[in-house]
Design an enzyme around this catalytic site. Structure first.
Site, short mmCIF file in Angstrom:
data_model
loop_
_atom_site.label_atom_id
_atom_site.label_comp_id
_atom_site.label_asym_id
_atom_site.label_seq_id
_atom_site.Cartn_x
_atom_site.Cartn_y
_atom_site.Cartn_z
N LYS A 160 0.83 -1.21 0.00
CA LYS A 160 0.00 0.00 0.00
C LYS A 160 0.87 1.27 0.00
O LYS A 160 0.63 2.18 -0.77
CB LYS A 160 -0.93 0.03 1.23
CG LYS A 160 -1.90 -1.13 1.30
CD LYS A 160 -2.82 -1.02 2.51
CE LYS A 160 -2.11 -1.15 3.85
NZ LYS A 160 -1.47 -2.45 4.08
N ARG A 213 -10.41 0.13 8.37
CA ARG A 213 -10.07 -1.27 8.68
C ARG A 213 -11.21 -1.98 9.39
O ARG A 213 -11.10 -3.17 9.66
CB ARG A 213 -8.85 -1.32 9.60
CG ARG A 213 -7.59 -0.76 9.00
CD ARG A 213 -6.79 -1.83 8.29
NE ARG A 213 -5.63 -2.22 9.06
CZ ARG A 213 -4.42 -1.69 8.91
NH1 ARG A 213 -4.23 -0.71 8.05
NH2 ARG A 213 -3.42 -2.13 9.60
N ARG A 270 12.16 -5.43 5.26
CA ARG A 270 11.64 -4.06 5.22
C ARG A 270 12.41 -3.13 6.15
O ARG A 270 12.61 -3.42 7.31
CB ARG A 270 10.16 -4.03 5.60
CG ARG A 270 9.69 -2.60 5.83
CD ARG A 270 8.22 -2.38 5.67
NE ARG A 270 7.39 -3.20 6.51
CZ ARG A 270 6.07 -3.20 6.41
NH1 ARG A 270 5.47 -2.47 5.49
NH2 ARG A 270 5.36 -3.96 7.20
N ARG A 276 10.43 -2.22 11.80
CA ARG A 276 9.23 -2.04 12.63
C ARG A 276 9.13 -3.14 13.67
O ARG A 276 9.32 -4.31 13.37
CB ARG A 276 7.98 -2.04 11.73
CG ARG A 276 7.73 -0.70 11.10
CD ARG A 276 6.68 -0.74 10.02
NE ARG A 276 5.42 -1.38 10.39
CZ ARG A 276 4.34 -1.33 9.61
NH1 ARG A 276 4.36 -0.67 8.48
NH2 ARG A 276 3.24 -1.94 9.99
N ARG A 306 -1.25 -9.99 12.56
CA ARG A 306 -1.79 -8.89 11.76
C ARG A 306 -2.55 -9.43 10.55
O ARG A 306 -3.60 -8.90 10.17
CB ARG A 306 -0.66 -7.95 11.30
CG ARG A 306 -0.17 -7.02 12.41
CD ARG A 306 1.20 -6.43 12.11
NE ARG A 306 1.24 -5.63 10.91
CZ ARG A 306 2.35 -5.35 10.24
NH1 ARG A 306 3.53 -5.81 10.65
NH2 ARG A 306 2.31 -4.61 9.15
P1 G5P Z 1 -0.18 0.02 8.90
O1 G5P Z 1 0.98 0.88 9.03
O2 G5P Z 1 -1.34 0.46 8.10
P2 G5P Z 1 -0.25 -2.48 7.48
O3 G5P Z 1 -0.06 -3.70 8.26
O4 G5P Z 1 -1.59 -2.26 6.91
O5 G5P Z 1 0.38 -1.36 8.39
P3 G5P Z 1 2.10 -2.15 6.05
O6 G5P Z 1 2.81 -3.16 6.87
O7 G5P Z 1 2.42 -0.70 6.23
O8 G5P Z 1 0.59 -2.40 6.17
P4 G5P Z 1 2.08 -1.81 3.18
O9 G5P Z 1 2.08 -0.34 3.32
O10 G5P Z 1 0.91 -2.46 2.53
O11 G5P Z 1 2.37 -2.56 4.54
O12 G5P Z 1 3.34 -2.30 2.36
P5 G5P Z 1 4.72 -1.52 1.98
O13 G5P Z 1 5.37 -1.00 3.19
O14 G5P Z 1 4.48 -0.63 0.81
O15 G5P Z 1 5.53 -2.78 1.42
C1 G5P Z 1 5.98 -3.77 2.29
C2 G5P Z 1 7.46 -4.08 2.00
O16 G5P Z 1 7.55 -4.76 0.75
C3 G5P Z 1 8.36 -2.83 1.88
O17 G5P Z 1 9.63 -3.12 2.45
C4 G5P Z 1 8.49 -2.63 0.36
O18 G5P Z 1 9.71 -1.97 0.01
C5 G5P Z 1 8.45 -4.07 -0.12
N1 G5P Z 1 7.94 -4.28 -1.48
C6 G5P Z 1 6.93 -3.64 -2.13
N2 G5P Z 1 6.75 -4.16 -3.35
C7 G5P Z 1 7.67 -5.17 -3.49
C8 G5P Z 1 7.99 -6.11 -4.53
O19 G5P Z 1 7.40 -6.10 -5.61
N3 G5P Z 1 8.98 -6.99 -4.26
C9 G5P Z 1 9.67 -7.01 -3.09
N4 G5P Z 1 10.63 -7.92 -2.90
N5 G5P Z 1 9.41 -6.16 -2.08
C10 G5P Z 1 8.42 -5.25 -2.28
O20 G5P Z 1 -0.73 -0.40 10.32
C11 G5P Z 1 0.11 -0.74 11.38
C12 G5P Z 1 -0.68 -0.83 12.66
O21 G5P Z 1 -1.24 0.45 12.97
C13 G5P Z 1 -2.57 0.32 13.48
C14 G5P Z 1 -2.77 -1.17 13.71
O22 G5P Z 1 -2.33 -1.49 14.99
C15 G5P Z 1 -1.86 -1.79 12.62
O23 G5P Z 1 -1.49 -3.11 12.93
N6 G5P Z 1 -3.53 0.86 12.50
C16 G5P Z 1 -4.86 0.86 12.66
N7 G5P Z 1 -5.66 0.42 13.65
C17 G5P Z 1 -7.00 0.57 13.50
N8 G5P Z 1 -7.57 1.08 12.40
C18 G5P Z 1 -6.81 1.55 11.37
N9 G5P Z 1 -7.39 2.08 10.26
C19 G5P Z 1 -5.38 1.45 11.47
N10 G5P Z 1 -4.36 1.79 10.65
C20 G5P Z 1 -3.23 1.43 11.30
MG MG Z 2 2.21 0.96 5.03
#
Ligand code: G5P
Ligand code: MG
Length: 222
Positions: free
Chosen positions: A18, A92, A126, A159, A170
């Site tokens: 995302k 969410r 990451r 993280r 998660r």
């Molecule tokens: P977050 O911060 O919203 P998540 O769990 O939804 O966290 P996250 O982990 O931030 O999502 P993302 O943004 O979907 O993941 O993914 P990203 O960071 O872009 O990519 C992941 C990794 O893969 C990176 O290192 C990137 O460089 C790599 N990557 C990307 N594409 C590729 C590829 O093609 N190949 C490879 N090899 N790598 C790749 O939420 C965190 C916490 O905050 C709270 C909750 O406690 C939650 O657990 N929270 C909420 N609580 C309630 N309601 C809400 N709305 C909430 N929002 C957050």
């Molecule tokens: Mg994110």
């Protein structure tokens, strides 16, 4: 610059990309990017009242309570007044989705579908620049200097909630809580799914979709 505003949410499991896709949308379309996860992490780092309350949940891989996160997102949305925006990782829960719908009509719901085994593998590599939310991955988009942010040269961190057992939690929470959210958006005919194992596969499809959607918005067809 678009004269009409575009409002979208981007959904997808933890580490589905995302933040990565959002960054590309910002670069190409200039939308304001709102990531409640990034906002919470900055608050945890700065040890604010919100940060202290949220940390307990984040560290366990659980969702922060709706009232806390809704307050946080509502005030951030006010800063985006007059701009096109995309919300990353919100809503969410069904309650969050309903509250958002009362505030704003959405133009699109972008849903990323990446297999869980890909995700579990990805989080290990990451690295994050906390103040900006910029993400890196070893073997994908590595920083130019190991452990340092490309733009500021500041330290990168991992993280706390990227530990394997917390990632598993998660993913489970995500599957449980997102079904009612997606159902809500399907009822409103808003969801577009983007499936793939890599950002290279997913991004061109998202880009094309947004080009078409923003054109339709400008032409008054949306
Ligand atoms: P977050 O911060 O919203 P998540 O769990 O939804 O966290 P996250 O982990 O931030 O999502 P993302 O943004 O979907 O993941 O993914 P990203 O960071 O872009 O990519 C992941 C990794 O893969 C990176 O290192 C990137 O460089 C790599 N990557 C990307 N594409 C590729 C590829 O093609 N190949 C490879 N090899 N790598 C790749 O939420 C965190 C916490 O905050 C709270 C909750 O406690 C939650 O657990 N929270 C909420 N609580 C309630 N309601 C809400 N709305 C909430 N929002 C957050
Ligand atoms: Mg994110």
């Amino acid at each position: 610059m678009m004269s009409k505003l575009f409002r979208a949410v981007i959904l997808g499991a933890p580490a589905s990309g995302k933040g990565t896709i959002s960054k590309r949308i910002v670069d190409k379309f200039g939308f304001d990017h709102i990531s409640p996860g990034d906002i919470l992490r900055m608050n945890v780092k700065n040890n604010t009242k919100l940060g202290k309350e949220a940390k307990v949940y984040i560290d366990q891989g659980k969702l922060v309570p709706d009232d806390l996160i809704i307050k946080c997102v509502t005030s951030r949305l006010q800063e985006s007044h007059g701009k096109s925006w995309m919300l990353d990782g919100f809503p969410r829960t069904r309650v969050q989705a309903e509250r958002l719908a009362k505030m704003h009509a959405l133009d699109a719901v972008i849903n990323l579908e990446v297999p869980h085994e890909v995700i579990i593998d990805r989080v290990k590599g990451r690295w994050l620049h906390l103040p900006s939310g910029r993400v890196y991955n070893i073997g994908f988009n590595e920083p130019k200097v190991p452990g340092k942010d490309d733009i500021t040269g500041e330290e990168l961190v991992q993280r706390d909630d990227d530990k394997p057992e917390i990632v598993a939690q998660r993913l489970q929470v995500y599957e449980e809580m997102m079904k009612p959210v997606l159902d809500f958006y399907y009822e409103n005919n808003l969801v577009t799914n983007f499936k793939g194992k890599t950002t290279a596969e997913i991004w061109p499809k998202v880009e094309q979709f947004l080009v078409e959607r923003t054109k339709a918005l400008m032409a008054g067809r949306l």
